[in-house]
Design a protein around this motif. Structure first.
Motif, PDB file in Angstrom:
ATOM      1  N   MET A 157      34.190  42.085  36.362  1.00  0.00           N
ATOM      2  CA  MET A 157      33.056  41.357  37.246  1.00  0.00           C
ATOM      3  C   MET A 157      32.129  42.505  37.408  1.00  0.00           C
ATOM      4  N   TYR A 158      31.007  42.168  37.799  1.00  0.00           N
ATOM      5  CA  TYR A 158      29.874  43.228  38.144  1.00  0.00           C
ATOM      6  C   TYR A 158      29.421  43.167  39.408  1.00  0.00           C
ATOM      7  N   GLY A 159      28.735  44.337  39.849  1.00  0.00           N
ATOM      8  CA  GLY A 159      27.978  44.020  41.333  1.00  0.00           C
ATOM      9  C   GLY A 159      29.032  43.818  42.644  1.00  0.00           C
ATOM     10  N   CYS A 160      28.443  43.698  43.688  1.00  0.00           N
ATOM     11  CA  CYS A 160      29.150  43.623  44.971  1.00  0.00           C
ATOM     12  C   CYS A 160      28.530  42.870  46.058  1.00  0.00           C
ATOM     13  N   ARG A 196      29.328  39.145  39.959  1.00  0.00           N
ATOM     14  CA  ARG A 196      29.210  38.107  38.771  1.00  0.00           C
ATOM     15  C   ARG A 196      30.413  38.378  38.072  1.00  0.00           C
ATOM     16  N   SER A 197      31.346  37.342  38.210  1.00  0.00           N
ATOM     17  CA  SER A 197      32.631  37.353  37.534  1.00  0.00           C
ATOM     18  C   SER A 197      32.441  36.867  36.008  1.00  0.00           C
ATOM     19  N   ARG A 198      33.374  37.700  35.060  1.00  0.00           N
ATOM     20  CA  ARG A 198      33.099  37.246  33.830  1.00  0.00           C
ATOM     21  C   ARG A 198      34.152  35.843  33.763  1.00  0.00           C
ATOM     22  N   GLU A 199      33.631  35.125  32.612  1.00  0.00           N
ATOM     23  CA  GLU A 199      34.724  33.819  32.478  1.00  0.00           C
ATOM     24  C   GLU A 199      35.964  34.269  32.239  1.00  0.00           C
ATOM     25  N   LEU A 256      38.555  46.250  35.961  1.00  0.00           N
ATOM     26  CA  LEU A 256      37.482  46.802  36.585  1.00  0.00           C
ATOM     27  C   LEU A 256      36.819  45.904  37.484  1.00  0.00           C
ATOM     28  N   GLY A 257      36.327  46.243  38.539  1.00  0.00           N
ATOM     29  CA  GLY A 257      35.479  45.573  39.779  1.00  0.00           C
ATOM     30  C   GLY A 257      35.028  46.127  40.821  1.00  0.00           C
ATOM     31  N   GLN A 258      34.029  46.112  41.664  1.00  0.00           N
ATOM     32  CA  GLN A 258      33.964  46.783  42.875  1.00  0.00           C
ATOM     33  C   GLN A 258      34.723  46.221  43.851  1.00  0.00           C
ATOM     34  N   ASN A 259      35.112  44.925  43.812  1.00  0.00           N
ATOM     35  CA  ASN A 259      35.964  44.192  44.652  1.00  0.00           C
ATOM     36  C   ASN A 259      36.666  43.043  43.873  1.00  0.00           C
TER      37      ASN A 259
END
Ligand code: SAM
Ligand code: SF4
Length: 476
Positions: A186-189, A206-209, A231-234
């Motif tokens: 995912m991207y962003g927070c 934005r989560s990836r499918e 990986l993801g910010q959360n």
């Protein structure tokens, strides 16, 4: 509602066409042009740099780590603390000499630091030899930006859209050879912790499918990567924006079900979203690491509220206790900020108490750094630098004592470890246990990328040392 669109197949096709044009031109040269991609900051930036390298490779670039021979230098920057920005600016300053000696060299900056308007102004005004600046949302447009950069009569190019974010799949990625693969899920927070710049520079979540993540994880495992790092910010809010019903725990379970011998790691977990289901899933899936990085940031409830963290110290303690009740050997690591605006000595005492009580395996301690545009930056901050540093030193000393003891408790134990790279001296290698503990050992390079049975023979504050359990390492 965030405004997030998906990059269209036509837009991606246009970038692919430009990549093909570059590839043709570069193939006609006597030798491939050389690029250097230098990464600052977190693992997400490492992953973005792998996408940049993937695009460059597709366009016929080769790579170097020597600035003086690079035709193109890209600095992928970080903005989380002032120190990171100063390092980038210092290094950009030094590049003026390299560029003077090689005038056709192109210098580009991208990433979180340049997503901030005041930083772009600073670069425009004081670093005229920087040719290209592109923000975090422009990564997929790199081919087009390079085309403009290499066109005749070009000027300096500054591109950074202030948007919530875009969904994009299918960009080329060039990963380093090795054992570990970064896999952004995912991207962003969306959290807007009051001290943090990330939501402003990386946009909304934005989560990836799930299918895209699963496909990529499967490919990585079949290519031989042994450590898949999600990986993801959360990561704990993975899937909320998709509305498909798949949450992070489901994703972990599905990936860990892929056939093959590998370890599944992830970061970062936000305590407010770390659910019992997550810990239950970790306990049930043996390929998932027995480690959670769960930043608590502060041990005092007033400070946590001012930080906009969305949990109390007590709730945090209960989560750690629940995780440990299911997995007594789980390693718990954390981040903490010292000197948040208005933090009193007494409030800081609550941070010390929490650290003393929970006995983290490892703690990443940061001095609060004001970030332009964040709410915390305009709070009164009467505490002086010296006082903040003194608190920082007390916390560090406390944690060092704890780490020494917790590390020493592993001596004599036998762990299955993943040998992941060369050590600091010839003949020395590094490895990680399922708890993500750093282990030093001696052995042949042929065992890098293998799992081994190891007996822990020594410990320091930050690492363990090990010998083969059966007298010799298994053949790699
Ligand atoms: N998303 C992750 C999270 O919530 O924990 C990590 C984000 S941030 C890149 C990593 C760490 O940097 C945070 O956990 C926090 O401790 C620290 N950090 C962020 N902003 C900071 C600031 N303004 N000053 C000092 N430390 C900061
Ligand atoms: Fe920053 Fe908080 Fe988001 Fe982590 S969760 S990236 S600390 S705003």
């Amino acid at each position: 509602m965030p405004n997030i669109r998906t990059v269209t197949p036509e837009e991606l096709e246009r970038q692919r066409e430009i990549m093909a044009e570059f590839a043709e031109q570069n193939a006609a040269r006597p030798s491939a042009p050389l690029a250097l991609v230098d990464t600052y900051g977190c693992q997400q930036n490492e992953a973005d740099s792998e996408t940049i390298r993937g695009q460059l490779r597709e366009m016929g670039w080769d790579f170097t780590d020597r600035e003086e021979e690079a035709d193109l230098i890209i600095l992928n920057t970080c903005a989380v603390r002032g120190h990171a920005e100063l390092r980038v600016l210092g290094n950009v300053g030094a590049l003026s000499h390299t560029k003077r000696a090689k005038p056709d060299q192109r210098i580009a900056l991208c990433g979180c630091m340049v997503q901030q308007p005041h930083m772009r102004e600073k670069l425009k005004a004081s670093y005229p030899y920087v040719d290209l600046v592109f923000g975090t949302h422009e990564l997929w447009r790199l081919p087009e930006l390079l085309m403009r950069l290499y066109a005749p009569h070009k000027g300096r190019i500054y591109e950074a859209r202030d948007i919530d974010g875009e969904r994009v799949e299918g960009l080329p990625v060039l990963r380093g050879t090795g054992v570990r693969a970064w896999l952004p899920i995912m991207y962003g927070c969306n959290n807007f912790c009051s001290y943090c710049i990330v939501p402003y520079v990386r946009g909304r979540e934005r989560s990836r499918e799930p299918q895209a993540v699963l496909r990529e994880a499967g490919e990585l495992i079949s290519k031989g990567y042994k450590e898949i790092y999600l990986l993801g910010q959360n990561v704990n809010s993975y899937g909320k924006d998709l509305g498909s019903g798949t949450d992070f725990s489901d994703l972990l379970r599905e990936i860990s079900g892929i056939e093959g011998d590998f370890v599944l790691r992830f970061m970062t977990s936000h305590p407010k979203d770390a659910s019992e289901k997550l810990f239950d899933t970790m306990a049930a899936c043996e390929k998932v690491e027995r480690h959670i990085h769960l930043p608590f940031q502060a041990g005092n409830d007033r400070v946590l509220k001012a930080m906009n963290r969305g949990y109390t110290a007590e709730a945090y303690r209960r989560k750690v206790e629940y995780a440990r009740s299911l997995m007594p050997d789980i390693a718990v690591t954390s981040d903490v900020i010292v000197g948040f605006p208005g933090e009193t000595d007494e409030e800081f005492g609550d941070t010390l108490s929490l650290v003393r009580d929970l006995r983290f395996d490892m703690l990443f301690t940061f001095l609060y750094s004001p970030r332009v545009g964040t709410p915390a930056a305009s709070l009164p901050d009467p505490c002086g630098k010296g006082e903040k540093q003194a608190r920082f030193d007390r916390l560090l000393a406390l944690q060092e004592g704890i780490s020494l003891e917790t590390q020493a408790a592993h001596v004599g134990k036998v762990y299955r470890i993943l040998v992941d790279g060369k050590g600091d001296k010839p003949g020395r290698l590094t490895a990680r246990s399922i708890h993500n503990r750093l282990i030093h050992l001696e052995g042949p390079e042929s065992i890098i990328g293998t799992f081994q049975e190891a007996r822990i023979t020594g410990s320091t504050t930050w690492s363990l040392s090990a010998e083969p359990q059966k007298g010799a390492w298994e053949n790699g």
